[in-house]
Design a protein around this motif. Sequence first.
Motif, mmCIF file in Angstrom:
data_model
loop_
_atom_site.group_PDB
_atom_site.id
_atom_site.type_symbol
_atom_site.label_atom_id
_atom_site.label_comp_id
_atom_site.label_asym_id
_atom_site.label_seq_id
_atom_site.Cartn_x
_atom_site.Cartn_y
_atom_site.Cartn_z
ATOM 1 N N VAL A 18 -51.815 -0.528 -6.985
ATOM 2 C CA VAL A 18 -50.740 -1.238 -6.307
ATOM 3 C C VAL A 18 -51.332 -2.075 -5.167
ATOM 4 O O VAL A 18 -52.352 -1.713 -4.569
ATOM 5 N N ARG A 19 -50.667 -3.191 -4.865
ATOM 6 C CA ARG A 19 -51.102 -4.040 -3.753
ATOM 7 C C ARG A 19 -50.690 -3.370 -2.445
ATOM 8 O O ARG A 19 -49.520 -3.073 -2.213
ATOM 9 N N PHE A 20 -51.671 -3.120 -1.574
ATOM 10 C CA PHE A 20 -51.431 -2.421 -0.313
ATOM 11 C C PHE A 20 -51.267 -3.392 0.852
ATOM 12 O O PHE A 20 -50.591 -3.089 1.836
ATOM 13 N N ALA A 21 -51.911 -4.553 0.760
ATOM 14 C CA ALA A 21 -51.814 -5.542 1.830
ATOM 15 C C ALA A 21 -52.011 -6.933 1.252
ATOM 16 O O ALA A 21 -52.577 -7.105 0.166
ATOM 17 N N THR A 22 -51.529 -7.923 1.961
ATOM 18 C CA THR A 22 -51.718 -9.330 1.612
ATOM 19 C C THR A 22 -52.242 -10.052 2.853
ATOM 20 O O THR A 22 -52.463 -9.437 3.907
ATOM 21 N N ALA A 23 -52.407 -11.347 2.753
ATOM 22 C CA ALA A 23 -52.838 -12.124 3.910
ATOM 23 C C ALA A 23 -51.841 -12.026 5.057
ATOM 24 O O ALA A 23 -52.190 -12.231 6.227
ATOM 25 N N ALA A 24 -50.586 -11.676 4.744
ATOM 26 C CA ALA A 24 -49.552 -11.559 5.772
ATOM 27 C C ALA A 24 -49.557 -10.210 6.476
ATOM 28 O O ALA A 24 -48.879 -10.032 7.487
ATOM 29 N N GLY A 25 -50.306 -9.225 5.933
ATOM 30 C CA GLY A 25 -50.360 -7.906 6.554
ATOM 31 C C GLY A 25 -50.108 -6.789 5.566
ATOM 32 O O GLY A 25 -50.037 -7.001 4.349
ATOM 33 N N VAL A 26 -49.947 -5.574 6.080
ATOM 34 C CA VAL A 26 -49.762 -4.381 5.255
ATOM 35 C C VAL A 26 -48.408 -4.403 4.581
ATOM 36 O O VAL A 26 -47.387 -4.729 5.208
ATOM 37 N N GLU A 27 -48.384 -4.080 3.295
ATOM 38 C CA GLU A 27 -47.125 -3.879 2.571
ATOM 39 C C GLU A 27 -46.568 -2.515 2.976
ATOM 40 O O GLU A 27 -47.174 -1.477 2.680
ATOM 41 N N GLN A 28 -45.431 -2.490 3.642
ATOM 42 C CA GLN A 28 -44.925 -1.246 4.211
ATOM 43 C C GLN A 28 -44.434 -0.260 3.147
ATOM 44 O O GLN A 28 -44.475 0.960 3.362
ATOM 45 N N ALA A 29 -43.993 -0.760 1.987
ATOM 46 C CA ALA A 29 -43.425 0.139 0.978
ATOM 47 C C ALA A 29 -44.450 1.146 0.461
ATOM 48 O O ALA A 29 -44.183 2.358 0.455
ATOM 49 N N PRO A 30 -45.649 0.732 -0.015
ATOM 50 C CA PRO A 30 -46.602 1.738 -0.489
ATOM 51 C C PRO A 30 -47.077 2.671 0.618
ATOM 52 O O PRO A 30 -47.284 3.866 0.375
ATOM 53 N N LEU A 31 -47.242 2.163 1.834
ATOM 54 C CA LEU A 31 -47.652 3.025 2.933
ATOM 55 C C LEU A 31 -46.577 4.066 3.223
ATOM 56 O O LEU A 31 -46.878 5.259 3.395
ATOM 57 N N ALA A 32 -45.326 3.647 3.245
ATOM 58 C CA ALA A 32 -44.229 4.580 3.492
ATOM 59 C C ALA A 32 -44.120 5.612 2.372
ATOM 60 O O ALA A 32 -43.810 6.789 2.620
ATOM 61 N N PHE A 33 -44.378 5.189 1.160
ATOM 62 C CA PHE A 33 -44.297 6.103 0.020
ATOM 63 C C PHE A 33 -45.338 7.208 0.142
ATOM 64 O O PHE A 33 -45.063 8.385 -0.113
ATOM 65 N N VAL A 34 -46.575 6.847 0.542
ATOM 66 C CA VAL A 34 -47.619 7.848 0.739
ATOM 67 C C VAL A 34 -47.247 8.780 1.887
ATOM 68 O O VAL A 34 -47.369 10.011 1.767
ATOM 69 N N GLU A 35 -46.770 8.217 2.991
ATOM 70 C CA GLU A 35 -46.384 9.045 4.142
ATOM 71 C C GLU A 35 -45.300 10.050 3.763
ATOM 72 O O GLU A 35 -45.351 11.224 4.147
ATOM 73 N N LEU A 36 -44.302 9.597 3.018
ATOM 74 C CA LEU A 36 -43.177 10.450 2.657
ATOM 75 C C LEU A 36 -43.595 11.624 1.788
ATOM 76 O O LEU A 36 -42.987 12.692 1.834
ATOM 77 N N ASN A 37 -44.657 11.461 1.025
ATOM 78 C CA ASN A 37 -45.083 12.498 0.088
ATOM 79 C C ASN A 37 -46.208 13.379 0.623
ATOM 80 O O ASN A 37 -46.741 14.206 -0.108
ATOM 81 N N SER A 38 -46.574 13.206 1.878
ATOM 82 C CA SER A 38 -47.607 14.038 2.489
ATOM 83 C C SER A 38 -47.000 14.930 3.560
ATOM 84 O O SER A 38 -46.056 14.549 4.247
ATOM 85 N N ARG A 39 -47.560 16.124 3.709
ATOM 86 C CA ARG A 39 -47.140 17.026 4.766
ATOM 87 C C ARG A 39 -47.642 16.560 6.137
ATOM 88 O O ARG A 39 -47.232 17.109 7.159
ATOM 89 N N LEU A 40 -48.561 15.601 6.143
ATOM 90 C CA LEU A 40 -49.151 15.092 7.375
ATOM 91 C C LEU A 40 -49.024 13.566 7.401
ATOM 92 O O LEU A 40 -50.015 12.837 7.307
ATOM 93 N N PRO A 41 -47.800 13.043 7.505
ATOM 94 C CA PRO A 41 -47.604 11.594 7.375
ATOM 95 C C PRO A 41 -48.335 10.781 8.440
ATOM 96 O O PRO A 41 -48.881 9.711 8.149
#
Length: 550
Positions: free
Chosen positions: A153-176
């Motif tokens: 999945v695309r994690f970042a572009t020239a405009a910055g971090v894509e918040q959706a994949p980062l949030a998805f990882v945070e939500l599924n970890s016990r240590l977001p």
Amino acid sequence: MSTPDPITVQVIGASLVTVAEEMGAVLRRASYSTNIKERADCSTALFDERGKLVAQAENMPIHMGSMTGLIDSLEASELTARPGDVFITNDPYHGGGTHLPDITMVKPVFDGDELLGYSANIAHHSDIGGRVPGSNAGDSNSLFQEGLRIPLVRFATAAGVEQAPLAFVELNSRLPHERRGDMLAQLASVELGERRLREVHQRHGRETVRAATAHLLEHSRKRLAAALLAVPDGTYRFRDLMDPSDGPATEIVVAITITGDRVALDFDGTGPQSPVGINVVRPALEATAYYALKAVLDPGIPPNGGFFDAVEIRAPRGSIVNPVEPAPVTARTDTCQRVADVVLGALAEAVPERVPAASHSTVTYVTFSGEHDGEFFVYPEVVAGGGGARTSKDGMDAIQVHITNSSNLPIEALEQEYPLLVDTYELIPDSGGAGTHRGGLGVRRDVRIRCEHAEFSAHADRQASRPWGLRGGQDGTPGRFVINPGRADERALPGGRISGVRLREGDVLRVESPGSGGFGDPAQRSPEQVREDLRNGRITGRAAREHHGF
């Protein structure tokens, strides 16, 4: 495209390795988790425009194949890489990784619209979801129990971090919070690699860099070929066993055929894939084979795509070294260690003077987790063990071997970060196999719980089998896990694949890692060395009498 002069080639090669090393320093210093910032369970690398590995920092051998797999997946996907894009995945079956806690990140490097190469890293995250804290228990029976599975999945572009994949990882970890910090550290690392790779191209010129990297790849291939020509032609075989899980022990078998300057490894005869998480996907098998061949044949060969392309590996589909999805894989490093053992054991027939006896050859990965002061914690650790005795020297004590290269977590950092206390951290006498040269010693580490409740999970091998000796050397001792040693409620935990063991405040969990095999007849060990071992507590009087006639 003409090859630059040798000095320019070496300068460019050293520059690329320096970039990879600097990327690793940024990743470790910017990360939040002790597993990355203290234990350095991560790797960094640069690839050329064709996706060939050209420089890797000296980190974890198990990661050698993983980042290559990510670039292969990216090139085969429908995703279009644009300047500024960054991609991630952790999928061991479709993303080139080896287990779910390892998140791989890659940033294509462009000059305008022209692709120069790739900046990549991989980091072991201390929790990625799944059925147990730490996402790394060896007794899971499906990949779906082991944690969050991230497609490419695309994690970042020239405009910055894509918040959706980062949030998805945070939500599924016990240590977001920790996940966010570690992933942004990975991003900083690949962005630095992008800048530095561009600088190398600007300094030397695009065509010169491409010609130099092509030469470096060919140089590695030629060095492997030269090393193989010094080994007698033939087929060399070895086999060993994994500790049993839910059935009989699984056999790992290899036949190494050397013909002139070619080498092929065939794992035909290896046992079927396991119902628990000790299966090894192809990238991990390849990385392990590359490591073992390089270590024996020519340790100085640069670990790049030229070396990899010269090695042929065959593994039966549906075996423990080439499983079918969704076989669990989280504890794949224990099997990788045994793969390294059988490759080294086979090569001991061909070049006996270069191969040591078996080392502890397991990962002894432990995880403590729980809640303290209103916050959840996960403490991961890989406990070192004995290094195999060598043809002219004793084995080394308390070291990581083969495909792992991580540090231990210093006691000071452990006790500051977590509600745990280390009561004992010492070498285990007599754990190294006796021989003309003694095997290295394993480690005893007692961890006391200082919070109301904690949970313990682990994966380890060499708890039923022993590290083998060579040329008459004795085997090393196995490892074990014990709760409350020396107390009335003492109990040993069965086997090395454990999850969800409940501990209370004041309980002590003892980890004992395996020793290693000895080399040569113990009767030939010099009396001076035996006395020195006794003085230093490496062996007991009983062992001196039994093995050396003292």
